[in-house]
Design an enzyme around this catalytic site. Structure first.
Site, PDB file in Angstrom:
ATOM      1  CB  CYS A  46      -0.961  -0.163   1.329  1.00 57.34           C
ATOM      2  SG  CYS A  46      -1.783   1.557   1.684  1.00 57.34           S
ATOM      3  CG  ASP A  74      -6.919  -4.828 -15.083  1.00 55.26           C
ATOM      4  OD1 ASP A  74      -6.622  -4.431 -16.324  1.00 55.26           O
ATOM      5  OD2 ASP A  74      -6.182  -4.772 -14.168  1.00 55.26           O
ATOM      6  CG  ASP A 134      -2.822  12.034  -5.537  1.00 58.43           C
ATOM      7  OD1 ASP A 134      -1.613  11.642  -5.965  1.00 58.43           O
ATOM      8  OD2 ASP A 134      -3.695  11.204  -5.239  1.00 58.43           O
ATOM      9  NE  ARG A 159       6.282  -7.526  -8.319  1.00 57.10           N
ATOM     10  CZ  ARG A 159       5.882  -8.493  -7.219  1.00 57.10           C
ATOM     11  NH1 ARG A 159       5.026  -9.205  -7.939  1.00 57.10           N
ATOM     12  NH2 ARG A 159       6.487  -8.839  -6.377  1.00 57.10           N
ATOM     13  CG  ASP A 194     -11.527  11.337  -2.801  1.00 59.72           C
ATOM     14  OD1 ASP A 194     -12.477  11.261  -1.942  1.00 59.72           O
ATOM     15  OD2 ASP A 194     -11.279  12.483  -3.240  1.00 59.72           O
ATOM     16  CG  ASP A 210      -6.456   0.613 -14.295  1.00 58.85           C
ATOM     17  OD1 ASP A 210      -6.296  -0.550 -14.267  1.00 58.85           O
ATOM     18  OD2 ASP A 210      -7.102   0.927 -15.326  1.00 58.85           O
ATOM     19  CG  HIS A 247      -4.857  -2.378   3.161  1.00 58.32           C
ATOM     20  ND1 HIS A 247      -4.019  -2.602   4.223  1.00 58.32           N
ATOM     21  CD2 HIS A 247      -4.536  -1.164   2.909  1.00 58.32           C
ATOM     22  CE1 HIS A 247      -3.109  -2.046   4.423  1.00 58.32           C
ATOM     23  NE2 HIS A 247      -3.204  -0.958   3.695  1.00 58.32           N
ATOM     24  CD  GLU A 248      -5.097   1.340  -0.147  1.00 57.31           C
ATOM     25  OE1 GLU A 248      -5.162   2.507   0.213  1.00 57.31           O
ATOM     26  OE2 GLU A 248      -3.926   0.708  -0.164  1.00 57.31           O
ATOM     27  CG  HIS A 299      -5.102   3.507   4.792  1.00 52.87           C
ATOM     28  ND1 HIS A 299      -4.431   3.382   5.909  1.00 52.87           N
ATOM     29  CD2 HIS A 299      -4.409   2.598   3.870  1.00 52.87           C
ATOM     30  CE1 HIS A 299      -3.448   2.564   5.786  1.00 52.87           C
ATOM     31  NE2 HIS A 299      -3.419   2.064   4.555  1.00 52.87           N
ATOM     32  CG  HIS A 303      -0.049   0.954   6.943  1.00 51.49           C
ATOM     33  ND1 HIS A 303       1.073   1.480   6.209  1.00 51.49           N
ATOM     34  CD2 HIS A 303      -0.986   0.251   6.262  1.00 51.49           C
ATOM     35  CE1 HIS A 303       0.372   1.327   5.145  1.00 51.49           C
ATOM     36  NE2 HIS A 303      -0.848   0.575   4.907  1.00 51.49           N
ATOM     37  CG  MET A 355      -5.845  -1.891   8.766  1.00 50.21           C
ATOM     38  SD  MET A 355      -6.669  -1.407   6.980  1.00 50.21           S
ATOM     39  CE  MET A 355      -5.860   0.139   6.907  1.00 50.21           C
TER      40      MET A 355
END
Ligand SMILES: [Ca+2]
Ligand SMILES: [Ca+2]
Ligand SMILES: [Ca+2]
Ligand SMILES: [Zn+2]
Ligand SMILES: [Zn+2]
Length: 435
Positions: free
Chosen positions: A60, A91, A137, A145, A161, A166, A185-186, A189, A195, A203
């Site tokens: 992450c 995908d 951002d 990866r 957000d 991708d 997981h995201e 956050h 984490h 996390m």
């Protein structure tokens, strides 16, 4: 030099504009130690093969240590969080992406008092996007990866957000990267979680393709409930509002107002609320203030205008607007719709997508408001029994779905075909809540 970049990204190693940091220098070594102790390695400060292997693991993009300058909020001050999906990945089919993200939110919804409502709006709390490299951002992605995704903690604007790289191959299974697992997981956050050093925790920063069915470790469940404890079960923290607890399957249950909002249906009764996710069986319930702290009253009538992603919640002669997110400002007066001052109370309201009209029901009469021109239609109010043959009672609540109007009258619902102007069925009101 991959390790330097890694420590700058995730361990707050300062960037020296003059160039490289000496790998034997004290700041570099201490950051290596921080990283090693985070991952449970021997904290030697030396970049051994084990350390480098962890550094090369897909992970992450959110740092493992706090940036001290970053004083953003740590949680949402509400229990209904809206989300919207912007750019999709190619995908997977869109419907698969929708499903994997929805079930990723459900992982957290099941473990907490939070509920997630999908909208099609740029104003949603959590905007989800699939993007590559530089994407507006300060945290560009890095190709295949490395960094898989990142999310901003709770807050306005970019807060919450969630961005997926991708350039990864997103999948539903164990090859490539499992979108459901990474998204869950995201979203942790996006809800304010950091984490964890515990490899069993969802996390944990690096990617693991296989996890238990629920994804969450007990630590994750505890953390989300600590963060949102104030909203969890306030009515259990004393016998302050025992009258607010409702039995949804009571045979005489009636509703004050019913409306869709995004892809969920909201049922209001006194100061209590049930939220049913369309196509899902889980229902969230509790005092209205649990979900919308500003709404300290009952709701008489409510309607949803999909084109504007906006809901209107009416109490006596005022209404609140919910646009994208549930944290909007002050109530406004009903006169905004062009009602005469004598109208102080609405029984029910419903927006008809097909005609662009909102119908307001007041005792025996109804009014028609043109949402496109934002004016009351000429010639109203009219008599309900004339406009809606077969409906001869005071309407408690009304909602529009797939071409039908559902009129809630006492503990019953009249299914009304608006095109052919007749009642096509009657069911029990609380059958909508699975009773
Ligand atoms: Ca946001
Ligand atoms: Ca990447
Ligand atoms: Ca009502
Ligand atoms: Zn993370
Ligand atoms: Zn981003």
């Amino acid at each position: 030099m991959y390790s330097q970049e890694y420590l700058q990204k995730f361990y707050n190693l300062p960037k020296k504009p003059s160039g490289r940091i000496r790998r034997s220098g004290p700041s570099f070594t201490s950051k290596v130690k921080d990283m090693q102790s985070f991952f449970g390695l021997n904290a030697t400060g030396v970049l051994d093969s084990e350390t480098l292997e962890v550094m090369r693991s897909p992970r992450c993009g959110v740092p493992d240590v706090e940036e001290y300058s970053n004083a953003q909020g740590t949680r949402w001050n509400k229990n209904i969080i809206t989300y919207s999906i912007g750019r999709y990945t190619r995908d997977l089919p869109r419907s698969t992406v929708d499903f994997l993200l929805e079930t990723a939110f459900r992982v957290w919804a099941r473990a907490s008092s939070l509920t997630f409502v999908r909208m099609h709006s740029h104003n949603a709390d959590i905007m989800v996007e699939f993007v590559t490299s530089d994407h507006g951002d300060l945290y560009p992605f890095d190709g295949p990866r490395g960094t898989l995704a990142h999310a901003f903690g709770p807050g306005l604007g970019v807060g919450g957000d969630t961005h997926f790289d991708d350039d990864e191959r997103w999948t539903t299974g164990k090859t490539g990267f499992n979108l459901h697992v990474v998204a869950a997981h995201e979203f942790g956050h996006a809800l304010g979680l950091k984490h964890s050093r515990n490899p069993e925790s969802l996390m944990y920063p690096t990617y693991k393709s296989s996890r238990g069915a629920s994804l969450l470790a007990s630590e994750d469940v505890a953390n989300i409930n600590t963060l949102y404890s104030k909203f969890s079960h306030p009515w259990l923290s004393g016998s302050l509002f025992p009258q607010l607890m409702q039995k949804k399957c009571a045979p005489d249950l009636t509703f004050d107002a019913v409306t869709t909002i995004g892809e969920a249906t909201f049922f209001f009764r006194k100061r209590y609320l049930w939220i049913k996710h369309n196509e899902q069986y889980d229902i969230k319930e509790g005092p209205i203030t649990n979900f919308m702290p500003k709404l300290k009253t009952s709701i008489d009538a409510a309607f949803w205008v999909p084109r504007r992603s906006t809901a209107y919640l009416i109490h006596e002669s005022i209404f609140w607007t919910v646009k994208g997110s549930f944290a909007k400002g002050k109530p406004r007066s009903l006169s905004h719709f062009g009602f005469p001052a004598s109208v102080q109370d609405i029984d029910a309201a419903v927006h008809i997508v097909k005609t662009g009209r909102t119908l307001f029901f007041i005792q025996d009469n109804y009014w028609s408001y043109n949402e496109n021109r934002r004016v009351m239609d000429f010639g109203y109010p009219k008599n309900i029994s004339e406009g809606f043959p077969g409906v001869n009672a005071t309407i408690n609540a009304a909602v529009y779905k797939e071409g039908l109007i559902y009129f809630f009258v006492g503990p019953q619902v009249y299914k009304y075909d608006y095109t052919h102007k007749h009642v096509v069925g009657v069911e029990k009101a609380n059958s909508w809540l699975g009773c």
